[in-house]
Design an enzyme around this catalytic site. Sequence first.
Site, short mmCIF file in Angstrom:
data_model
loop_
_atom_site.label_atom_id
_atom_site.label_comp_id
_atom_site.label_asym_id
_atom_site.label_seq_id
_atom_site.Cartn_x
_atom_site.Cartn_y
_atom_site.Cartn_z
N LYS A 1 0.85 -1.20 0.00
CA LYS A 1 0.00 0.00 0.00
C LYS A 1 0.88 1.24 0.00
O LYS A 1 1.52 1.56 1.00
CB LYS A 1 -0.91 0.05 1.23
CG LYS A 1 -1.97 1.15 1.08
CD LYS A 1 -2.63 1.56 2.37
CE LYS A 1 -2.03 2.78 3.02
NZ LYS A 1 -2.09 4.04 2.24
N GLY B 1 7.26 4.56 7.95
CA GLY B 1 6.37 5.69 8.18
C GLY B 1 6.64 6.31 9.53
O GLY B 1 7.73 6.20 10.07
N SER B 2 5.62 6.94 10.08
CA SER B 2 5.80 7.67 11.33
C SER B 2 5.85 6.72 12.53
O SER B 2 5.33 5.60 12.47
CB SER B 2 4.65 8.66 11.51
OG SER B 2 3.43 7.95 11.58
N THR B 3 6.44 7.20 13.59
CA THR B 3 6.55 6.38 14.80
C THR B 3 5.16 6.10 15.37
O THR B 3 4.89 4.99 15.84
CB THR B 3 7.47 7.09 15.81
OG1 THR B 3 8.79 7.15 15.25
CG2 THR B 3 7.53 6.34 17.14
N GLY C 1 3.65 3.43 13.41
CA GLY C 1 4.47 2.24 13.69
C GLY C 1 4.00 1.52 14.95
O GLY C 1 3.95 0.28 15.00
N GLU D 1 10.54 0.92 10.01
CA GLU D 1 11.50 2.01 9.74
C GLU D 1 10.73 3.30 10.01
O GLU D 1 9.83 3.64 9.24
CB GLU D 1 11.93 1.99 8.27
CG GLU D 1 12.63 0.72 7.84
CD GLU D 1 14.12 0.76 8.06
OE1 GLU D 1 14.60 1.71 8.73
OE2 GLU D 1 14.80 -0.15 7.59
N CYS E 1 13.48 10.85 6.44
CA CYS E 1 13.43 10.35 7.81
C CYS E 1 14.74 10.60 8.56
O CYS E 1 14.73 10.87 9.75
CB CYS E 1 13.11 8.87 7.79
SG CYS E 1 14.13 7.97 6.63
N GLU F 1 10.00 15.36 15.55
CA GLU F 1 10.24 15.31 14.12
C GLU F 1 9.28 16.27 13.43
O GLU F 1 8.08 16.20 13.61
CB GLU F 1 10.01 13.88 13.59
CG GLU F 1 10.35 13.77 12.12
CD GLU F 1 10.08 12.39 11.55
OE1 GLU F 1 8.97 11.87 11.73
OE2 GLU F 1 10.98 11.83 10.91
P1 NAP Z 1 2.50 7.77 8.15
O1 NAP Z 1 1.47 8.78 8.37
O2 NAP Z 1 2.95 6.94 9.28
O3 NAP Z 1 1.96 6.85 6.98
C1 NAP Z 1 2.71 5.77 6.45
C2 NAP Z 1 1.78 4.78 5.81
O4 NAP Z 1 0.94 4.17 6.80
C3 NAP Z 1 0.84 5.41 4.80
O5 NAP Z 1 0.69 4.51 3.71
C4 NAP Z 1 -0.44 5.54 5.59
O6 NAP Z 1 -1.60 5.63 4.82
C5 NAP Z 1 -0.43 4.28 6.41
N1 NAP Z 1 -1.26 4.30 7.60
C6 NAP Z 1 -1.83 5.36 8.23
N2 NAP Z 1 -2.50 4.96 9.32
C7 NAP Z 1 -2.37 3.62 9.38
C8 NAP Z 1 -2.82 2.62 10.30
N3 NAP Z 1 -3.54 2.93 11.38
N4 NAP Z 1 -2.47 1.34 10.08
C9 NAP Z 1 -1.71 1.02 9.01
N5 NAP Z 1 -1.27 1.90 8.10
C10 NAP Z 1 -1.58 3.20 8.29
O7 NAP Z 1 3.82 8.41 7.55
P2 NAP Z 1 3.92 9.47 6.37
O8 NAP Z 1 3.38 10.75 6.87
O9 NAP Z 1 3.38 8.88 5.12
O10 NAP Z 1 5.50 9.57 6.18
C11 NAP Z 1 6.30 10.36 7.00
C12 NAP Z 1 6.91 9.55 8.14
O11 NAP Z 1 7.60 8.43 7.62
C13 NAP Z 1 7.92 10.33 8.92
O12 NAP Z 1 7.75 10.10 10.29
C14 NAP Z 1 9.25 9.75 8.45
O13 NAP Z 1 10.29 9.88 9.36
C15 NAP Z 1 8.89 8.34 8.21
N6 NAP Z 1 9.83 7.71 7.27
C16 NAP Z 1 10.75 6.81 7.76
C17 NAP Z 1 11.67 6.23 6.92
C18 NAP Z 1 12.70 5.26 7.44
O14 NAP Z 1 13.29 4.54 6.64
N7 NAP Z 1 12.94 5.18 8.73
C19 NAP Z 1 11.66 6.54 5.57
C20 NAP Z 1 10.73 7.44 5.10
C21 NAP Z 1 9.81 8.02 5.98
P3 NAP Z 1 -2.11 7.07 4.34
O15 NAP Z 1 -1.10 7.54 3.37
O16 NAP Z 1 -3.42 6.87 3.73
O17 NAP Z 1 -2.17 7.93 5.58
#
Ligand code: NAP
Length: 495
Positions: free
Chosen positions: A189, A241-243, A246, A263, A297, A398
């Site tokens: 997804k 994604g976000s913590t 996560g 991650e 990230c 963050e």
């Molecule tokens: P996010 O809000 O955590 O979303 C990540 C993914 O999870 C999206 O596909 C999102 O869908 C989905 N999602 C949302 N709620 C969910 C739930 N309850 N259960 C399962 N999946 C769910 O993160 P983001 O805003 O897209 O990305 C930014 C974050 O990613 C930052 O915190 C960044 O640090 C982190 N990141 C980490 C790395 C790494 O390698 N460590 C790399 C890149 C980014 P939707 O899009 O529909 O909300």
Amino acid sequence: MNAPTIPPRPAFLDAKAHDMLIGGKHVPALSGEQFETRNPATGELLAKIAKAGAADVGIAVQAARAAFEGPWRRMKPAQRQHIILRLADLVEQNYEELAMLDTLDLGAPYSRTILGKTRAVSLLRYYAGQATLIAGDTLPNSAPGDILSHTLKEPIGVVAAINPWNGPIGMSVWKAGPVLASGCTLVMKPAEQTPLSALRFGELCLEAGVPEGVINIVTGHGDAGAALAAHPDVDKIAFTGSTGVGEKILHAAAATMKRVTVELGGKSPNIIFADADLDKAVPAAAMAVFANSGQICSAGTRLFVQSSIHDEFMERLAAFTRTIRVGDPLAPETQIGPVVSATQMERILGFVDGASAEGAMPIAGGRRMAGAGYDAGFFVEPTIFTHVRDEMTIAREEIFGPVLSAFSFETIEEVITRANATSFGLGSGVWTQNLATAHHMARAIRAGSVWVNCYQMLDPAVPFGGYGMSGFGRESGPHHIEEYLETKAVWINLD
Ligand code: NAP
Ligand code: MG
């Protein structure tokens, strides 16, 4: 570096429908629902995308399960390798289109997205190599009698990949590589803000000969991600994604004991010692945080500068920052585009306002960009704060935007303590000409990556991942594939 030639608008955008890819077929959502994806530089509607609900997710998992039980996992490693190499060639041939889709969807400058080509292609070729390297061990045991013991490595099964929006095609490739190499199957997804390149990547997988159902792309919102994470027939979740999300993933995984790698976010320190080569460190410190509009990230968002050079360094950094070209992602000279959405922009500007209220001082940027070429998009000025105290919100949370917090430090012991005073532990930078300082810092910093006299280096052969609240598991490197394998012990009594 020469400015890239901007390719035409991808024909993919003009497709009649942008459906999901399940079991090798383009399918709309059962509900018929769609969501919009827009260009954050202009607000333009790019496409309407099928919006998956839990039932669609269930069908995709079923397709992945059926493919897993089929011939795929019993295919010879060299055959899987051949398919991945073909996919690498197709990704290479079509990368201009993939990069353009990401530029339009995410707003990242084309000059940046096209640079991802080498990485995407070399990741796939690396995993192609891994397909033929998977091996168990023959392990001597001390049990009485003559009993041979060895291990078998088996693919875990159905993998769910849930991706963020900040590097869409690179993330799709990074998730698909180990799945294909190990013989697992995938339901992926992409983030709702950036679904386009994942759908096109799914088509390229089919064209490369990946059997139907091995790679499924499900588009939707967080509820679709939640349905995927909770699905009992998913064996492993690879989440980036976000913590906060996560944590939800870990809860969802617990009920059926899924394997998980996460991650997550970061608040990475970038540390400049007085003996650093400042001609290199100044531009690198700026781009460590401003590249991709700060939406990385492991961005170097906490800058520690040794006190004897602090004022000079900050002046040079502010001067460099004012030369960064922010604007139209399709202009070849643009270095930084908009942030991904209005929501993110508001969030970032909220942190900026809060920082000023807490007493931090902006020495560059600090506002939304206004005027022709900016008003319809979500452009935020590259922003630097000095006079930041360690306990302030901008020093701890963050932001995921182009905002840098700068601090002054005196001694190596002090900076180690302050750099490590974070719940995160993803990236870190150290700038020094002193070999002993470099090694000492590399050992002392609690983070998954330490970059000395460089920043943000990634390579398919080198592991990447987090300490603490930045998550666990490592992607890339020789051991990444283990996260997709079960180990079975086999005992054969020879007496
Ligand atoms: P996010 O809000 O955590 O979303 C990540 C993914 O999870 C999206 O596909 C999102 O869908 C989905 N999602 C949302 N709620 C969910 C739930 N309850 N259960 C399962 N999946 C769910 O993160 P983001 O805003 O897209 O990305 C930014 C974050 O990613 C930052 O915190 C960044 O640090 C982190 N990141 C980490 C790395 C790494 O390698 N460590 C790399 C890149 C980014 P939707 O899009 O529909 O909300
Ligand atoms: Mg979009």
